[in-house]
Design a protein around this motif. Sequence first.
Motif, PDB file in Angstrom:
ATOM      1  N   TRP A 128      34.085  10.092 110.524  1.00  0.00           N
ATOM      2  CA  TRP A 128      35.468  10.136 111.024  1.00  0.00           C
ATOM      3  C   TRP A 128      36.083   8.749 111.146  1.00  0.00           C
ATOM      4  CZ3 TRP A 128      37.233   7.792 115.443  1.00  0.00           C
ATOM      5  CH2 TRP A 128      36.295   7.398 116.396  1.00  0.00           C
ATOM      6  N   TYR A 129      35.345   7.787 111.687  1.00  0.00           N
ATOM      7  CA  TYR A 129      35.976   6.469 111.881  1.00  0.00           C
ATOM      8  C   TYR A 129      36.014   5.653 110.588  1.00  0.00           C
ATOM      9  CZ  TYR A 129      31.307   4.241 112.673  1.00  0.00           C
ATOM     10  OH  TYR A 129      30.013   3.760 112.577  1.00  0.00           O
ATOM     11  N   PRO A 169      39.347  15.816 113.487  1.00  0.00           N
ATOM     12  CA  PRO A 169      38.631  17.046 113.838  1.00  0.00           C
ATOM     13  C   PRO A 169      37.921  17.674 112.638  1.00  0.00           C
ATOM     14  CG  PRO A 169      40.867  17.046 114.735  1.00  0.00           C
ATOM     15  CD  PRO A 169      40.791  15.905 113.769  1.00  0.00           C
ATOM     16  N   ILE A 170      36.658  17.994 112.825  1.00  0.00           N
ATOM     17  CA  ILE A 170      35.870  18.704 111.821  1.00  0.00           C
ATOM     18  C   ILE A 170      35.251  19.914 112.512  1.00  0.00           C
ATOM     19  CG2 ILE A 170      33.878  18.606 110.276  1.00  0.00           C
ATOM     20  CD1 ILE A 170      34.391  15.623 109.947  1.00  0.00           C
ATOM     21  N   ASN A 171      35.396  21.056 111.893  1.00  0.00           N
ATOM     22  CA  ASN A 171      34.936  22.299 112.515  1.00  0.00           C
ATOM     23  C   ASN A 171      33.443  22.509 112.259  1.00  0.00           C
ATOM     24  OD1 ASN A 171      35.085  24.741 113.903  1.00  0.00           O
ATOM     25  ND2 ASN A 171      35.599  25.886 112.056  1.00  0.00           N
ATOM     26  N   ASP A 174      39.516  20.971 101.000  1.00  0.00           N
ATOM     27  CA  ASP A 174      38.431  21.605 101.746  1.00  0.00           C
ATOM     28  C   ASP A 174      37.394  20.596 102.227  1.00  0.00           C
ATOM     29  OD1 ASP A 174      37.514  20.941  99.260  1.00  0.00           O
ATOM     30  OD2 ASP A 174      36.319  22.767  98.977  1.00  0.00           O
ATOM     31  N   ALA A 175      37.796  19.328 102.354  1.00  0.00           N
ATOM     32  CA  ALA A 175      36.857  18.258 102.724  1.00  0.00           C
ATOM     33  C   ALA A 175      36.216  18.508 104.082  1.00  0.00           C
ATOM     34  CB  ALA A 175      37.571  16.906 102.708  1.00  0.00           C
ATOM     35  N   ASN A 176      37.017  18.931 105.058  1.00  0.00           N
ATOM     36  CA  ASN A 176      36.474  19.137 106.403  1.00  0.00           C
ATOM     37  C   ASN A 176      35.381  20.200 106.424  1.00  0.00           C
ATOM     38  OD1 ASN A 176      38.369  17.281 107.165  1.00  0.00           O
ATOM     39  ND2 ASN A 176      39.102  18.430 108.925  1.00  0.00           N
ATOM     40  N   GLN A 177      35.606  21.289 105.695  1.00  0.00           N
ATOM     41  CA  GLN A 177      34.586  22.332 105.637  1.00  0.00           C
ATOM     42  C   GLN A 177      33.350  21.828 104.919  1.00  0.00           C
ATOM     43  OE1 GLN A 177      34.577  25.375 107.164  1.00  0.00           O
ATOM     44  NE2 GLN A 177      32.440  25.348 106.484  1.00  0.00           N
ATOM     45  N   LEU A 178      33.563  21.001 103.906  1.00  0.00           N
ATOM     46  CA  LEU A 178      32.443  20.421 103.164  1.00  0.00           C
ATOM     47  C   LEU A 178      31.603  19.537 104.077  1.00  0.00           C
ATOM     48  CD1 LEU A 178      31.087  20.049 100.386  1.00  0.00           C
ATOM     49  CD2 LEU A 178      32.600  18.093 100.018  1.00  0.00           C
TER      50      LEU A 178
END
Length: 300
Positions: free
Chosen positions: A189-190, A250-252, A125-129
Motif C-alpha cells: 500500500w505505501y 483499502p484491500i479486501n 482487479d488489482a485489489n482482488q489480485l
Amino acid sequence: INFISELIEYLEIKNVTILAGRAEAIARHRLHRESYDLATIRAVASAATCTKYALPLLLVGLAGMINETADRAMLKYLLPAGSNVMAEIGIYGACYKISIIMTIFIQTFRYAAEPFFFSHAKNKDANQLYADVMKYFVIACAAIFLITLLYLDIVKCFVGKKYWAGLPVVPVLLLANWFLGIYFNLTVWYKLTNKTGYGAGISIFGAVLTIVCNLIFIPLFGYYGAAWTTLICYAAMMLTSYFQGQKHFPINYDLKRIIGYIIFAISLYLLSNLFANCSVSLKLLLNTVLLLFFLGTVFK
C-alpha cells in the motif's frame, strides 16, 4: 517501450536491446550481466521525487537490520547472571537457523512479488489480485510452519544435538517470520501510493520495540525473551501496516480465511505435542496425517 522501439527504428540505430524492468532485477540474469558496452536507464521521475520516494526505504532497510540482528547482539550483554553466555548465544543462533526455512521462502517471494505488484497496479482487479496473493501466501507459510515443526525430529539433526535445548523457541521464531512475511505483503500500500514515509515510521517503531522488549525480556527469560521479542515486534508491525493500509489503500483481504489458516496451523502443531512420548516413527506417521489433514482441508 513501443515509443523507444519506434524511435530506434526511425533513427536506424543498430545493436540496441530494450529491456523493461527494475535494474537490480535485470542485473541478476546472466544473459544481461556484463553483456553490453553501454547501458542507459530512463528516469521515472525527477531526482527530488525519486529521493522523496526512496530515502524512507533506506530507513526501512536500516530498521529491518536492527529487527533482524539486535536480539543476538544484545544477548551477549543482557543474559541473566550465571548464564553460560557463549553457549546460550550458540544455542539460540543454531535454532534461529531452523526458522530461516521460512525466511528463505519469504525473501524469494519478495523478489518475485514486488515487481508483480507494481506491474498490475493499474489493473481494475488489482485489489482482488493482491488479496488472493496474500491468501495463498499465508497458506504456503502455514505449510512451511507445519512441515518444519511436524518433522522437527528430522530437521533438528541439521543443527547438532548439543543445540537441541533451544528447540522450544523454533515455533515462536517461525511464527514471527511468518508475520514478517505477511507484513511484507501488506507494504504494497505505501509503495504504490508513494507514502514510503509511513513505511519508515512503521519500521522505526518496530526497531524501537525490538530494543525495548529485548532490554526487558532477555534479563528475565534469556534467549526465550529474545524469541518472543521478535514475535511481538513483527506482529506489531504487521497489525500497524494493515490498519494504516486500510486507511490509505483499502484491500479486501479475506481476513476470515487468513486468520483461520493461522489458527488452524498453530492448533495442529499444538495437537502434535500430544505425540511427544511416542516413538519417532509413530510420531512422524501421526504428524503426516495431521499435515495431510491440513492440506486436504485447505484445498478441498
